[in-house]
Design an enzyme around this catalytic site. Structure first.
Site, PDB file in Angstrom:
ATOM      1  CG  ASN A  32      -3.439  12.449  -6.377  1.00 33.16           C
ATOM      2  OD1 ASN A  32      -3.525  12.997  -7.474  1.00 33.16           O
ATOM      3  ND2 ASN A  32      -4.339  12.619  -5.431  1.00 33.16           N
ATOM      4  NE  ARG A  49      -9.358  12.432  -5.222  1.00 27.31           N
ATOM      5  CZ  ARG A  49      -8.811  12.578  -6.419  1.00 27.31           C
ATOM      6  NH1 ARG A  49      -9.398  13.327  -7.334  1.00 27.31           N
ATOM      7  NH2 ARG A  49      -7.667  11.991  -6.723  1.00 27.31           N
ATOM      8  CG  ASP A  83      -1.633   1.205   1.516  1.00 29.05           C
ATOM      9  OD1 ASP A  83      -2.308   1.666   0.590  1.00 29.05           O
ATOM     10  OD2 ASP A  83      -1.570   1.732   2.647  1.00 29.05           O
ATOM     11  CB  SER A 118      -3.862   7.528  -3.699  1.00 31.50           C
ATOM     12  OG  SER A 118      -3.604   8.811  -4.227  1.00 31.50           O
ATOM     13  CG  ASP A 174      -1.550   7.783   0.642  1.00 27.36           C
ATOM     14  OD1 ASP A 174      -0.444   8.161   0.249  1.00 27.36           O
ATOM     15  OD2 ASP A 174      -2.621   8.152   0.135  1.00 27.36           O
ATOM     16  CG  ASP A 216      -2.021   2.632   6.385  1.00 25.15           C
ATOM     17  OD1 ASP A 216      -2.307   2.262   5.226  1.00 25.15           O
ATOM     18  OD2 ASP A 216      -2.331   3.744   6.829  1.00 25.15           O
ATOM     19  N   GLY A 223      -7.345   4.534   3.416  1.00 24.18           N
ATOM     20  CA  GLY A 223      -7.574   3.454   2.451  1.00 24.18           C
ATOM     21  C   GLY A 223      -8.883   3.569   1.685  1.00 24.18           C
ATOM     22  CB  ILE A 224     -11.960   5.357   2.502  1.00 28.01           C
ATOM     23  CG1 ILE A 224     -12.042   4.428   3.729  1.00 28.01           C
ATOM     24  CG2 ILE A 224     -13.334   5.663   1.953  1.00 28.01           C
ATOM     25  CD1 ILE A 224     -12.706   3.112   3.498  1.00 28.01           C
TER      26      ILE A 224
HETATM   27  P1  B16 Z   1      -6.745  10.278  -3.662  1.00 25.04           P
HETATM   28  P2  B16 Z   1      -3.618   4.190  -0.015  1.00 25.04           P
HETATM   29  C1  B16 Z   1      -5.555   6.102  -0.015  1.00 25.04           C
HETATM   30  O1  B16 Z   1      -4.273   5.661  -0.372  1.00 25.04           O
HETATM   31  C2  B16 Z   1      -5.538   6.893   1.279  1.00 25.04           C
HETATM   32  O2  B16 Z   1      -5.212   6.054   2.369  1.00 25.04           O
HETATM   33  C3  B16 Z   1      -6.896   7.487   1.533  1.00 25.04           C
HETATM   34  O3  B16 Z   1      -6.892   8.258   2.719  1.00 25.04           O
HETATM   35  C4  B16 Z   1      -7.306   8.356   0.333  1.00 25.04           C
HETATM   36  O4  B16 Z   1      -8.613   8.908   0.519  1.00 25.04           O
HETATM   37  C5  B16 Z   1      -7.279   7.491  -0.917  1.00 25.04           C
HETATM   38  O5  B16 Z   1      -5.981   6.958  -1.075  1.00 25.04           O
HETATM   39  C6  B16 Z   1      -7.676   8.287  -2.154  1.00 25.04           C
HETATM   40  O6  B16 Z   1      -6.679   9.222  -2.447  1.00 25.04           O
HETATM   41  O7  B16 Z   1      -7.728  11.353  -3.272  1.00 25.04           O
HETATM   42  O8  B16 Z   1      -5.318  10.756  -3.737  1.00 25.04           O
HETATM   43  O9  B16 Z   1      -7.185   9.539  -4.905  1.00 25.04           O
HETATM   44  O10 B16 Z   1      -3.455   4.146   1.481  1.00 25.04           O
HETATM   45  O11 B16 Z   1      -4.539   3.122  -0.551  1.00 25.04           O
HETATM   46  O12 B16 Z   1      -2.289   4.240  -0.749  1.00 25.04           O
HETATM   47 MG    MG Z   2      -2.826   3.167   3.353  1.00 25.91          MG
END
Ligand code: B16
Ligand code: MG
Length: 222
Positions: free
Chosen positions: A122, A51, A11, A120, A13, A174, A48-49
């Site tokens: 991004n 946007r 993962d 994400s 973030d 995480d 992990g959720i």
């Molecule tokens: P984005 P991961 C997740 O990344 C984040 O944990 C989560 O808090 C966020 O809302 C989600 O990406 C979407 O991100 O707005 O940048 O598309 O932990 O799965 O790497």
């Molecule tokens: Mg994460």
């Protein structure tokens, strides 16, 4: 006989870097714009959720889930993302969480494949800012999958792109939704975070610097 480990799928973030604080600041500013109070504690629920799901949860917190059209919600989510992108311009290789660069380099040196499975959109930008993009054999982000975590799609897509059997992969997460996704994909799950949150994980470490290649492999082989 030793069990084969073909790949490690990470993962992003919260595991490789901690962008949760930037997500928090950007969501808090947006929540403020629509008169909703949003705390760091509330932010924990968004790990992990996706946007859009995050926005829905924030609107529900303020009892405003029915106050915006889909178009308006898309504009709110886009506004949060613009702010988030400004904030992550500061991200550099020094933001890699403790122990993670060493772990990634060891995995690579031992000949396993490396994948990224992030919710994400991004993820590529962040991996580039961390100077890690070229070390990974595949990066799967939210743009490539239809169903977010806890659905296993993002981890299964990473395994497929690596050309490996999911049952020979080790996933590192995480978020509770992320660990559920790893287990639903039939992989071995390593969680980073509080023990009590991760009853379904195969291994739990309280912080990234405790995750070492040897410890993970020893437990996986048992
Ligand atoms: P984005 P991961 C997740 O990344 C984040 O944990 C989560 O808090 C966020 O809302 C989600 O990406 C979407 O991100 O707005 O940048 O598309 O932990 O799965 O790497
Ligand atoms: Mg994460």
């Amino acid at each position: 006989m030793e069990k084969l480990v073909s790949a490690f799928i990470f993962d992003l973030d919260g595991v490789i870097t901690d962008t949760a604080e930037y997500h928090f600041l950007a969501w808090q500013a947006l929540a403020n714009d629509v008169n909703i109070s949003f705390t760091r504690e509330d932010n924990e629920e968004l790990k992990g959720i996706s946007r859009m799901e995050s926005l829905e949860k924030i609107l529900a917190l303020g009892g405003r889930e029915d106050d915006f059209s889909l178009e308006e919600k898309e504009m709110l989510a886009a506004k949060k993302n613009e702010h988030y992108l400004e904030l992550i311009q500061k991200v550099s290789p020094s933001d890699i969480l403790p122990g993670m660069k060493e772990l990634i380099l060891t995995i690579k040196a031992k000949g396993h494949k490396l994948g990224l499975a992030s919710a994400s959109k991004n993820a590529f930008t962040v991996m580039e800012a961390l100077d890690l993009r070229d070390l990974f054999d595949t990066i799967v982000d939210a743009k490539e999958v239809k169903q977010g975590k806890p659905h296993p799609e993002v981890f299964l897509t990473a395994a497929e792109q690596l050309g490996v059997d999911p049952s020979t992969c080790i996933g590192v997460e995480d978020a509770v939704a992320g660990v559920e996704a790893i287990k639903a994909a039939g992989m071995f799950a390593v969680a980073v975070g509080p023990e009590e949150s991760f009853r379904h994980a195969d291994l739990v470490y309280s912080s990234t610097d405790e995750v070492t290649y040897e410890k993970v492999l020893n437990t996986y082989q048992k």
